[in-house]
Write an enzyme that holds these catalytic residues in place. Structure first.
Site, PDB file in Angstrom:
ATOM      1  N   GLY A  97       0.826  -1.205   0.000  1.00 52.08           N
ATOM      2  CA  GLY A  97       0.000   0.000   0.000  1.00 52.08           C
ATOM      3  C   GLY A  97       0.859   1.253   0.000  1.00 52.08           C
ATOM      4  O   GLY A  97       0.523   2.254  -0.644  1.00 52.08           O
ATOM      5  N   SER A 168      -3.718   9.247   8.021  1.00 50.71           N
ATOM      6  CA  SER A 168      -2.944   8.320   7.193  1.00 50.71           C
ATOM      7  C   SER A 168      -1.657   8.978   6.731  1.00 50.71           C
ATOM      8  O   SER A 168      -1.673   9.978   6.012  1.00 50.71           O
ATOM      9  CB  SER A 168      -3.773   7.896   5.973  1.00 50.71           C
ATOM     10  OG  SER A 168      -2.933   7.289   5.014  1.00 50.71           O
ATOM     11  N   GLN A 170       0.274   7.657   4.678  1.00 50.66           N
ATOM     12  CA  GLN A 170       0.401   7.402   3.238  1.00 50.66           C
ATOM     13  C   GLN A 170      -0.294   8.501   2.441  1.00 50.66           C
ATOM     14  O   GLN A 170       0.232   8.967   1.426  1.00 50.66           O
ATOM     15  CB  GLN A 170      -0.191   6.035   2.903  1.00 50.66           C
ATOM     16  CG  GLN A 170       0.609   4.907   3.536  1.00 50.66           C
ATOM     17  CD  GLN A 170       0.062   3.533   3.218  1.00 50.66           C
ATOM     18  OE1 GLN A 170      -0.970   3.407   2.571  1.00 50.66           O
ATOM     19  NE2 GLN A 170       0.752   2.512   3.683  1.00 50.66           N
ATOM     20  N   ASP A 316       0.211  -0.491  13.185  1.00 55.94           N
ATOM     21  CA  ASP A 316       0.799  -1.742  12.688  1.00 55.94           C
ATOM     22  C   ASP A 316       1.119  -2.722  13.810  1.00 55.94           C
ATOM     23  O   ASP A 316       1.376  -3.897  13.549  1.00 55.94           O
ATOM     24  CB  ASP A 316       2.081  -1.442  11.895  1.00 55.94           C
ATOM     25  CG  ASP A 316       1.762  -0.734  10.581  1.00 55.94           C
ATOM     26  OD1 ASP A 316       0.602  -0.794  10.121  1.00 55.94           O
ATOM     27  OD2 ASP A 316       2.681  -0.115  10.013  1.00 55.94           O
ATOM     28  N   ARG A 346      -7.945  -6.866   9.165  1.00 54.71           N
ATOM     29  CA  ARG A 346      -7.150  -7.292  10.319  1.00 54.71           C
ATOM     30  C   ARG A 346      -7.960  -7.405  11.598  1.00 54.71           C
ATOM     31  O   ARG A 346      -7.420  -7.845  12.615  1.00 54.71           O
ATOM     32  CB  ARG A 346      -5.953  -6.356  10.534  1.00 54.71           C
ATOM     33  CG  ARG A 346      -4.782  -6.704   9.673  1.00 54.71           C
ATOM     34  CD  ARG A 346      -3.527  -5.930  10.043  1.00 54.71           C
ATOM     35  NE  ARG A 346      -2.476  -6.256   9.081  1.00 54.71           N
ATOM     36  CZ  ARG A 346      -1.434  -5.493   8.810  1.00 54.71           C
ATOM     37  NH1 ARG A 346      -1.288  -4.341   9.426  1.00 54.71           N
ATOM     38  NH2 ARG A 346      -0.536  -5.878   7.929  1.00 54.71           N
TER      39      ARG A 346
HETATM   40  C1  S3P Z   1       2.667   3.445   6.465  1.00 54.62           C
HETATM   41  C2  S3P Z   1       1.584   4.036   7.046  1.00 54.62           C
HETATM   42  C3  S3P Z   1       0.503   3.291   7.689  1.00 54.62           C
HETATM   43  C4  S3P Z   1       0.916   1.858   8.007  1.00 54.62           C
HETATM   44  C5  S3P Z   1       1.636   1.211   6.879  1.00 54.62           C
HETATM   45  C6  S3P Z   1       2.876   1.998   6.494  1.00 54.62           C
HETATM   46  C7  S3P Z   1       3.662   4.310   5.808  1.00 54.62           C
HETATM   47  O1  S3P Z   1      -0.613   3.267   6.816  1.00 54.62           O
HETATM   48  O2  S3P Z   1      -0.189   1.085   8.390  1.00 54.62           O
HETATM   49  O3  S3P Z   1       2.038  -0.107   7.228  1.00 54.62           O
HETATM   50  O4  S3P Z   1       4.792   3.848   5.566  1.00 54.62           O
HETATM   51  O5  S3P Z   1       3.322   5.462   5.528  1.00 54.62           O
HETATM   52  P1  S3P Z   1      -1.635   4.512   6.786  1.00 54.62           P
HETATM   53  O6  S3P Z   1      -0.844   5.732   6.743  1.00 54.62           O
HETATM   54  O7  S3P Z   1      -2.481   4.366   5.571  1.00 54.62           O
HETATM   55  O8  S3P Z   1      -2.430   4.357   8.066  1.00 54.62           O
END
Ligand code: S3P
Length: 428
Positions: A97, A168, A170, A316, A346
């Site tokens: 993701g 988030s 991400q 996580d 999950r």
């Molecule tokens: C991550 C952000 C998290 C996390 C993922 C890694 C990242 O997701 O759960 O394993 O590296 O930015 P979200 O930001 O969508 O919550």
């Protein structure tokens, strides 16, 4: 014993030892992407060995960066901001993701069309959360009902002032990476603080990023410069050993050179609340990412409640904390509906797997409850292809009366190749 993707975990009396965990997955993705956007030669030491971070390297290679791998050191010859080239084929993010969402932000700023896809799990995960802000910035993104495959037609972007709905990292990162390619200022206001590796990494690669409370801001049109960086060990991987040590009498582990970024270390406070003895020696900082040694010793397991405010800093590690509760503790988690859209659902897959091992576990709409007053019997738990569930079931199974089989054990390769070898070497 590994049999075609399954692994049998024997009950253990405890764990003891020193583990140097692989490089941080979140940081590795960001360094690789920013190295591709920096002209010249970046050296990334301690690069995360899992399939997710390999997917990011394959994508930047397909976009014209040169990548040389020598064990844990990755050298990237980058192209510059907005200077990646049109890929010859579809970009495959596999199970990742982070690769998908961050890369979508980068591609939004490039004057060509590219398509990203992934495995069955990734193709079920929601992408509207990045499509909406990147479209507001001027990109054209086609998707399959808000999921992969997704086709990004990038081009000139304008900065936006965006308030994230779901906390988030991400989404924040995708917007900031697009913002680097946009005209004017891009500003992201977070509904709750999330990991800040993108902000830290952007500064390390020479960008000017301002953080004021929950607001992150950068100006478009900045250039980056190549760097030589060490990636700290992944605290989310180390968390499995920390939990195992916290869980079983007589156990202790030492975890040198792990990342101690304040936005990631909430798990250590929660483990302490759950009764573990934790010692942290913060020794250094590389590129703005604090690093140190964590020692964890069993000192009883107490009931814990994880409330919604704790969740973004701990998202996580929640499956691992559920495993801890099966060792005579108890956990209630709420405000964690995001868990339903991770590599698997999950909440339901975690509860189903723990129950299959004999746990008293229940789903809540936005979390779960595990009562560990009854010792696990052991059984067959299906990780449904989700790396963190495979590792969590293994740690729970250590405390069972009989052996347990973890189905889908090969999924640990996503973030922690060699996990089961380390497990065998640590158990006493
Ligand atoms: C991550 C952000 C998290 C996390 C993922 C890694 C990242 O997701 O759960 O394993 O590296 O930015 P979200 O930001 O969508 O919550």
């Amino acid at each position: 014993m590994t049999v075609r993707g399954s692994f049998v975990v024997q009950p253990a009396n405890g764990v003891r030892g020193v583990v140097r965990v692989p490089g941080d997955k979140s940081i590795a993705h960001r360094y690789a992407l920013l190295a591709a956007l920096s002209p010249g030669r970046s050296v990334l030491r301690g690069y995360a060995p899992g399939a997710d971070c390999r997917a990011t390297l394959a994508c930047i290679e397909a976009l014209g960066a040169a990548v040389v791998r020598a064990e844990a050191t990755v050298t990237v010859i980058g192209r510059g901001v907005g200077r990646l080239s049109s890929p010859a084929g579809i970009l495959d993010a596999l199970n990742s993701g982070t690769t998908t969402r961050l890369l979508t932000g980068v591609l939004a700023g490039h004057p060509f069309t590219a398509t990203i896809t992934g495995d069955d799990s990734l193709r079920r995960r929601p992408m509207r959360r990045v499509i909406v802000p990147l479209t507001l910035m001027g990109a054209r993104i086609g998707s399959t009902n808000g999921c992969l495959p997704m086709t990004i037609e990038g081009g000139p972007l304008r900065g936006i002032d965006y308030h994230t709905e779901v906390p988030s990292a991400q989404v924040k990162s995708a917007i900031l990476l697009a913002g680097l390619h946009a005209s004017g200022v891009t500003r992201v206001t977070e509904s709750a603080p999330t990991r800040n590796h993108t902000e830290v990494a952007l500064s390390r690669f020479g960008a000017d990023v301002t953080v004021t409370g929950s607001v992150v801001e950068l100006r478009g049109g900045q250039t980056l410069h190549a760097v030589d960086l060490e990636i700290p060990g992944d605290l989310s991987s180390a968390a499995f050993w920390a939990v195992a040590a916290a869980a079983m009498p007589g156990s202790s582990v030492e975890l040198p050179q792990v990342g101690l970024n304040p936005t990631r270390r909430v798990v250590l406070d929660v483990l302490q609340r759950a009764g573990a003895e934790i010692e942290v020696d913060e020794s250094s900082s590389d590129g703005g990412e604090p690093v140190g040694c964590v020692r964890v010793r069993h000192a009883g397991v107490r009931p814990i409640t994880v409330s919604p405010g704790d969740v973004p800093g701990l998202i996580d590690e929640l499956p691992a904390l559920a495993a801890l509760a099966t060792h005579g503790g108890e956990i209630t988690v709420t405000g964690a509906a995001e868990l339903r859209v991770k590599e698997s659902d999950r909440i339901s897959a975690l509860v189903a797997g723990l129950r299959a091992l004999g746990a008293d576990a229940d789903e809540l709409p936005d979390g779960f409850h595990v009562n560990g007053s009854r010792r696990l019997a052991g059984g067959v738990a299906d990780a449904v292809g989700d790396h963190r569930l495979a590792m969590s079931f293994a740690i729970a199974a250590l405390g069972a009366r009989g052996p347990s089989t973890i189905l889908g054990a090969e999924s640990v390769d996503v973030s922690y190749p060699g996990f089961f070898g380390v497990l065998s070497s640590l158990t006493i």
